[in-house]
Design an enzyme around this catalytic site. Structure first.
Site, PDB file in Angstrom:
ATOM      1  N   ALA A  24      -0.465  -4.175  -7.424  1.00 49.10           N
ATOM      2  CA  ALA A  24       0.090  -2.893  -8.020  1.00 49.10           C
ATOM      3  C   ALA A  24      -0.387  -1.923  -7.286  1.00 49.10           C
ATOM      4  O   ALA A  24       0.775  -0.429  -7.727  1.00 49.10           O
ATOM      5  CB  ALA A  24      -0.862  -3.149  -9.363  1.00 49.10           C
ATOM      6  N   VAL A 101       6.655  -7.401  -7.585  1.00 55.37           N
ATOM      7  CA  VAL A 101       8.202  -7.593  -7.536  1.00 55.37           C
ATOM      8  C   VAL A 101       9.118  -6.893  -7.251  1.00 55.37           C
ATOM      9  O   VAL A 101      10.449  -6.982  -7.902  1.00 55.37           O
ATOM     10  CB  VAL A 101       8.294  -8.498  -9.246  1.00 55.37           C
ATOM     11  N   HIS A 117       4.950 -13.712  -6.730  1.00 55.67           N
ATOM     12  CA  HIS A 117       5.846 -13.221  -7.906  1.00 55.67           C
ATOM     13  C   HIS A 117       7.630 -12.977  -7.604  1.00 55.67           C
ATOM     14  O   HIS A 117       8.025 -12.662  -8.806  1.00 55.67           O
ATOM     15  CB  HIS A 117       5.140 -12.409  -7.987  1.00 55.67           C
ATOM     16  N   CYS A 150      24.467 -16.746 -17.103  1.00 58.60           N
ATOM     17  CA  CYS A 150      25.526 -16.985 -15.720  1.00 58.60           C
ATOM     18  C   CYS A 150      26.619 -17.589 -15.351  1.00 58.60           C
ATOM     19  O   CYS A 150      27.590 -17.582 -16.087  1.00 58.60           O
ATOM     20  CB  CYS A 150      24.457 -18.788 -15.594  1.00 58.60           C
ATOM     21  N   SER A 192      -7.161  -5.792  -7.554  1.00 60.40           N
ATOM     22  CA  SER A 192      -8.476  -6.328  -8.541  1.00 60.40           C
ATOM     23  C   SER A 192      -8.452  -7.895  -7.887  1.00 60.40           C
ATOM     24  O   SER A 192      -9.655  -7.792  -7.887  1.00 60.40           O
ATOM     25  CB  SER A 192      -8.254  -6.018  -9.577  1.00 60.40           C
ATOM     26  N   ASN A 216      -9.372  -0.794  -2.670  1.00 59.23           N
ATOM     27  CA  ASN A 216      -8.877  -0.461  -3.954  1.00 59.23           C
ATOM     28  C   ASN A 216      -9.906   0.545  -4.098  1.00 59.23           C
ATOM     29  O   ASN A 216     -11.008   0.361  -4.227  1.00 59.23           O
ATOM     30  CB  ASN A 216      -8.888  -2.237  -4.386  1.00 59.23           C
TER      31      ASN A 216
HETATM   32 ZN   LIG Z   1      23.501 -21.189 -13.835  1.00 58.11          ZN
END
Ligand SMILES: [Zn+2]
Length: 262
Positions: A24, A101, A117, A150, A192, A216
């Site tokens: 992040a 992401v 992820h 969907c 981290s 970091n």
């Molecule tokens: Zn589906």
């Protein structure tokens, strides 16, 4: 350049196959907050827990309204993302493993990205697994469908991300582990290392003979493994590290991925 940054820069300059692991902290300068915090919210992307999401249409309607406003849609890559594009163009990047992401590595121009992820920029059906661009689903929400389903099977649609506690895609995990075993430098940036498999990937690389550099803002549990630790914003550090001219290593580089050294 501080002593720590100098040691980190030397490690980058002598590396031939760099695996980068980002989190992040790489995206905060792009205006994307670090979502770790309230336990009820997904640790990566501010998404609700998947069980409640699947079961409750009201949770989904709230989540879709929140997604419309997510900062990621207007965020632009920052100097940290661009530095890693430069590293790739120099021919030294083995893989860019990211816990993010937001898709900003790809938007910056990185090609060798492994999204541990998943990505918010696609939807996945909870029923049949079909994937589609997130932008198409958001367009349907804007057009008045509060919970777009969907188009293949009518099932529940959500972002193509891995929720906290869910297993990773086995192919993605395999690609990440292979890169960790086949690098001579594991460059950790903006994470981290408090969650798996991020920490495991760093340990795996170190055991296979790679040097580890940690950049970091906060201490990490694996700082003790690192040849250098730089505690400063990654959008400032990474451009400095990548700009150090390439140099020959002082000793032959040995990794599992190089059969000539077995
Ligand atoms: Zn589906």
């Amino acid at each position: 350049m501080s002593a720590d940054t100098g040691a980190a820069g030397a490690a980058v300059a002598t590396a031939r196959r760099v695996a980068v692991l980002t989190g992040a902290g790489v995206s905060t300068a792009s205006g994307i907050p670090d979502f770790r915090g309230p336990a009820a919210v997904d640790v990566w992307s501010s998404e609700p827990p998947v069980d409640a999401y699947a079961a409750d249409p009201e949770v989904r309607r709230t989540a879709w309204r929140a997604r419309l406003r997510h900062p990621v849609w207007t965020a632009e890559p920052n100097e940290a993302h661009r530095a890693l594009v430069d590293l790739e163009r120099s021919g030294r990047l083995r893989a860019l493993l990211t816990q993010n992401v937001d898709g900003l590595h790809g938007r910056a121009g990185s090609g060798r990205v492994v999204e541990l992820h998943g990505t918010m920029r696609a939807t996945a059906c909870l029923g049949c697994g079909a994937r589609a661009p997130m932008s198409a689903a958001l367009d349907r929400v804007r057009a008045g469908d509060p919970d777009p389903s969907c188009e293949a099977c009518g099932g529940v649609l959500g972002p193509a991300t891995v929720s906290f506690g869910q297993p990773l895609d086995p192919d993605v995990l395999r690609a990440a582990r292979t890169a960790a075993l086949d690098c001579d430098l594991m460059l950790v940036a903006g994470t981290s290392l408090l969650v798996q498999p991020a920490a495991d990937l760093v340990v795996l690389a170190a055991r296979a003979g790679a040097a580890v550099v940690v950049c970091n803002a906060e201490p990490t549990p694996l700082d003790g493994l690192a040849a250098a630790v730089v505690r400063a914003p990654v959008e400032l550090v990474l451009p400095e590290l990548v700009a150090v001219p390439r140099a020959d290593p002082e000793r032959p580089v040995r990794t599992w991925g190089d059969p000539s050294t077995w």
